[in-house]
Design an enzyme around this catalytic site. Structure first.
Site, mmCIF file in Angstrom:
data_model
loop_
_atom_site.group_PDB
_atom_site.id
_atom_site.type_symbol
_atom_site.label_atom_id
_atom_site.label_comp_id
_atom_site.label_asym_id
_atom_site.label_seq_id
_atom_site.Cartn_x
_atom_site.Cartn_y
_atom_site.Cartn_z
ATOM 1 N N CYS A 102 29.241 80.990 65.949
ATOM 2 C CA CYS A 102 30.549 80.584 65.418
ATOM 3 C C CYS A 102 31.405 79.918 66.502
ATOM 4 O O CYS A 102 31.788 80.567 67.473
ATOM 5 C CB CYS A 102 31.249 81.827 64.866
ATOM 6 S SG CYS A 102 32.976 81.622 64.470
ATOM 7 N N CYS A 105 34.926 81.398 66.972
ATOM 8 C CA CYS A 105 34.814 82.715 67.624
ATOM 9 C C CYS A 105 34.769 82.560 69.136
ATOM 10 O O CYS A 105 35.347 83.358 69.872
ATOM 11 C CB CYS A 105 33.558 83.444 67.151
ATOM 12 S SG CYS A 105 33.540 83.811 65.389
#
Length: 179
Positions: A102, A105
């Site tokens: 991600c 993230c």
């Protein structure tokens, strides 16, 4: 957290002039696992044995310095096995749900690490890899990552979704820490 990461032993030395040649401040410390800290169980390998006799006689004491603050000012990994301990904490808890693939993230991770350092002792910061722990993510309805949840006394208080600015998370933390 491992005891070996919590303690540092240093020797305090003095000479007549109050100056001592530099030496390694860290000695090897071996603590028994899960038996607490008992001085009779400590095994120290002292660098002072390699010092000249004149310096060895001037070593006054050894002391144990707790380095626990450094051990808890980092984001810790939460798993299925540790989850009940994580949310059962007496201090407020910030939990970041993330995945290695991600992009957002990866953007918010350094922000959470900074917050862990700034609020050390006031909150506990954890991260949960949703790929490794899908049951925890499902339990709390995590459908987008990154998602940051705030817990206080085991109860979910707030959810922040997305790679948000540090101030957004700081403002949320301030609501749950006791002044």
């Amino acid at each position: 957290m491992a005891m070996k990461n919590c303690f540092q032993v240093s020797s305090v030395s003095t000479t007549r002039a109050g100056v001592c040649p530099p030496f390694s401040p860290v000695e090897k410390l071996q603590l028994p696992a899960c038996k607490g800290l008992k001085t009779s169980n400590l095994s120290l390998s002292s660098p002072s044995s390699s010092f000249p006799r004149s310096l060895r006689s001037r070593t006054q004491e050894s002391r144990i310095v707790c380095k626990a603050r450094e051990a808890v000012d980092a984001v810790q990994v939460a798993t299925d096995a540790s989850w009940d301990t994580v949310i059962g904490s007496d201090t407020p808890v910030l939990v970041e749900f993330w995945a290695p693939w991600c992009g957002p993230c990866k953007m918010i991770a350094p922000v959470v690490e900074e917050l862990a350092k700034e609020y050390a002792g006031k909150i506990a910061c954890y991260k949960v890899n949703t790929d490794d722990c899908p049951d925890i993510a499902t339990k709390y309805g995590i459908r987008s990552i990154p998602t940051v949840l705030f817990f206080k006394k085991g109860e979910k208080k707030e959810s922040v979704i997305g790679a948000v600015p540090k101030t957004t998370l700081s403002n949320s933390i301030d609501k749950y820490i006791e002044a």
